[in-house]
Design an enzyme around this catalytic site. Sequence first.
Site, PDB file in Angstrom:
ATOM      1  N   SER A  40       0.830  -1.221   0.000  1.00 18.99           N
ATOM      2  CA  SER A  40       0.000   0.000   0.000  1.00 18.99           C
ATOM      3  C   SER A  40       0.855   1.259   0.000  1.00 18.99           C
ATOM      4  O   SER A  40       1.781   1.377   0.786  1.00 18.99           O
ATOM      5  CB  SER A  40      -0.882   0.053   1.255  1.00 18.99           C
ATOM      6  N   HIS A  70      -3.829   0.161  -5.380  1.00 21.62           N
ATOM      7  CA  HIS A  70      -2.983  -0.806  -6.084  1.00 21.62           C
ATOM      8  C   HIS A  70      -3.344  -0.816  -7.569  1.00 21.62           C
ATOM      9  O   HIS A  70      -4.505  -0.801  -7.920  1.00 21.62           O
ATOM     10  CB  HIS A  70      -3.198  -2.221  -5.539  1.00 21.62           C
ATOM     11  N   HIS A  92      -4.731 -10.318  -2.064  1.00 16.87           N
ATOM     12  CA  HIS A  92      -4.891 -10.552  -0.625  1.00 16.87           C
ATOM     13  C   HIS A  92      -5.905 -11.669  -0.381  1.00 16.87           C
ATOM     14  O   HIS A  92      -6.894 -11.789  -1.103  1.00 16.87           O
ATOM     15  CB  HIS A  92      -5.392  -9.279   0.078  1.00 16.87           C
ATOM     16  N   TYR A  94      -7.985 -11.621   1.967  1.00 14.19           N
ATOM     17  CA  TYR A  94      -9.270 -11.016   2.338  1.00 14.19           C
ATOM     18  C   TYR A  94     -10.111 -10.596   1.136  1.00 14.19           C
ATOM     19  O   TYR A  94     -11.300 -10.303   1.258  1.00 14.19           O
ATOM     20  CB  TYR A  94      -9.087  -9.825   3.301  1.00 14.19           C
ATOM     21  N   GLU A  95      -9.482 -10.567  -0.052  1.00 15.65           N
ATOM     22  CA  GLU A  95     -10.262 -10.263  -1.252  1.00 15.65           C
ATOM     23  C   GLU A  95     -11.089 -11.473  -1.687  1.00 15.65           C
ATOM     24  O   GLU A  95     -11.934 -11.358  -2.569  1.00 15.65           O
ATOM     25  CB  GLU A  95      -9.340  -9.852  -2.401  1.00 15.65           C
ATOM     26  N   ALA A 122       2.238  -2.394   4.288  1.00 14.51           N
ATOM     27  CA  ALA A 122       1.872  -1.439   5.337  1.00 14.51           C
ATOM     28  C   ALA A 122       1.441  -2.279   6.525  1.00 14.51           C
ATOM     29  O   ALA A 122       0.807  -3.324   6.345  1.00 14.51           O
ATOM     30  CB  ALA A 122       0.726  -0.567   4.858  1.00 14.51           C
ATOM     31  N   MET A 220      -1.938  -7.736   6.888  1.00 16.79           N
ATOM     32  CA  MET A 220      -2.846  -8.692   6.231  1.00 16.79           C
ATOM     33  C   MET A 220      -2.249  -9.288   4.963  1.00 16.79           C
ATOM     34  O   MET A 220      -2.988  -9.738   4.079  1.00 16.79           O
ATOM     35  CB  MET A 220      -4.165  -7.982   5.893  1.00 16.79           C
ATOM     36  N   SER A 221      -0.931  -9.263   4.841  1.00 19.02           N
ATOM     37  CA  SER A 221      -0.325  -9.779   3.596  1.00 19.02           C
ATOM     38  C   SER A 221       1.009 -10.441   3.907  1.00 19.02           C
ATOM     39  O   SER A 221       1.246 -10.880   5.030  1.00 19.02           O
ATOM     40  CB  SER A 221      -0.117  -8.617   2.621  1.00 19.02           C
ATOM     41  N   ASN A 244       0.513   3.029  11.281  1.00 23.90           N
ATOM     42  CA  ASN A 244      -0.401   3.418  12.381  1.00 23.90           C
ATOM     43  C   ASN A 244      -0.068   2.579  13.605  1.00 23.90           C
ATOM     44  O   ASN A 244       0.580   1.545  13.489  1.00 23.90           O
ATOM     45  CB  ASN A 244      -1.856   3.133  11.961  1.00 23.90           C
ATOM     46  N   HIS A 256      -8.437   3.106   7.052  1.00 22.81           N
ATOM     47  CA  HIS A 256      -7.567   2.841   5.900  1.00 22.81           C
ATOM     48  C   HIS A 256      -6.915   4.126   5.385  1.00 22.81           C
ATOM     49  O   HIS A 256      -5.789   4.101   4.886  1.00 22.81           O
ATOM     50  CB  HIS A 256      -8.387   2.163   4.795  1.00 22.81           C
TER      51      HIS A 256
HETATM   52  N1  HPA Z   1      -3.631  -4.018  11.185  1.00 20.93           N
HETATM   53  C1  HPA Z   1      -3.622  -4.848  10.124  1.00 20.93           C
HETATM   54  N2  HPA Z   1      -3.173  -4.492   8.933  1.00 20.93           N
HETATM   55  C2  HPA Z   1      -2.698  -3.251   8.790  1.00 20.93           C
HETATM   56  C3  HPA Z   1      -2.672  -2.338   9.838  1.00 20.93           C
HETATM   57  C4  HPA Z   1      -3.172  -2.740  11.113  1.00 20.93           C
HETATM   58  O1  HPA Z   1      -3.194  -1.992  12.110  1.00 20.93           O
HETATM   59  N3  HPA Z   1      -2.128  -1.179   9.362  1.00 20.93           N
HETATM   60  C5  HPA Z   1      -1.842  -1.410   8.062  1.00 20.93           C
HETATM   61  N4  HPA Z   1      -2.176  -2.653   7.703  1.00 20.93           N
END
Ligand code: HPA
Length: 281
Positions: A40, A70, A92, A94-95, A122, A220-221, A244, A256
């Site tokens: 990301s 993306h 991903h 989750y997709e 990220a 998540m990747s 974050n 996001h």
């Molecule tokens: N959690 C999961 N995936 C993420 C996060 C998070 O806090 N930040 C960026 N991708």
Amino acid sequence: MQVGFQPDKKNRGLFMELTVKYIKDKTKNFKPELAIVLGSGLGDFADEFDSVALPYSEIPGFHKSEVQGHKGRLIFAEISGKKVVIMQGRYHFYEGYSMQTATYPIKVMKKLGVKTLILTNAAGSIRSDFTPGDLMFITDHINNMGSNPLIGANDETLGTRFPDMSEVYKKDLIEKAEKAAKELNINYQKGIYVATTGPSYETPAEIQAYKTWGASAVGMSTVPEAIVANYCGIKVMGISCLTNYAAGVSNSPLNHQEVIDTAARVKNNFKKLLLKLIEVI
Ligand code: HPA
């Protein structure tokens, strides 16, 4: 039901041959030694290089990638004298893609001759002593996705049924990255990445649990790709952009947009580091 194609054992080799032939034809037999997956916010890294770009939607065996931010292209470029293939956007779990489908491009990279893979992402920082915007070199991972991309019939031409995972993220690559970051005056951290399926962010209780497991970042990747690359004998380097604080580490709710904004803020440093890594790896 998960979307994505799942060729049976008999047809799998055939699909791979089609994919590899298409790519070799389109790239005039370009033989990349290094691969990079852009996470990301890093999507435009490849834009400034003279390259061949193949949209996923046109590559046999690939799917269109849908995630915001993306582009979904495979880029072939010579950078600092190195032949590099870059995934501009990844699949991903989750997709809705199966892990096998999501990691198909890694197997394709292996067939194209890739020896080293840099995975970027990220991630949320589980540690309060790290700061959003920091880059973190992944030293190891915890697969908390509840599945494994190697489930299913094993393709012995790629790797063994029960691959060793004791050094997925190669120490020599981490050392090179540390040296590069120091030369460029870029602040970095090192730590363990825990992968969840998403797409919901974690609860504070989950983050507390991951902390006791020793994880420093959550995302998540990356983990499915790292497992497959390691299985294929590709050396892996992983870099997280900590965008974050993970849930409960600070008081603010997660969104996001914050991920995108922080990734955009540190993009230039991240790019500089990647360029240096391409040179020295
Ligand atoms: N959690 C999961 N995936 C993420 C996060 C998070 O806090 N930040 C960026 N991708």
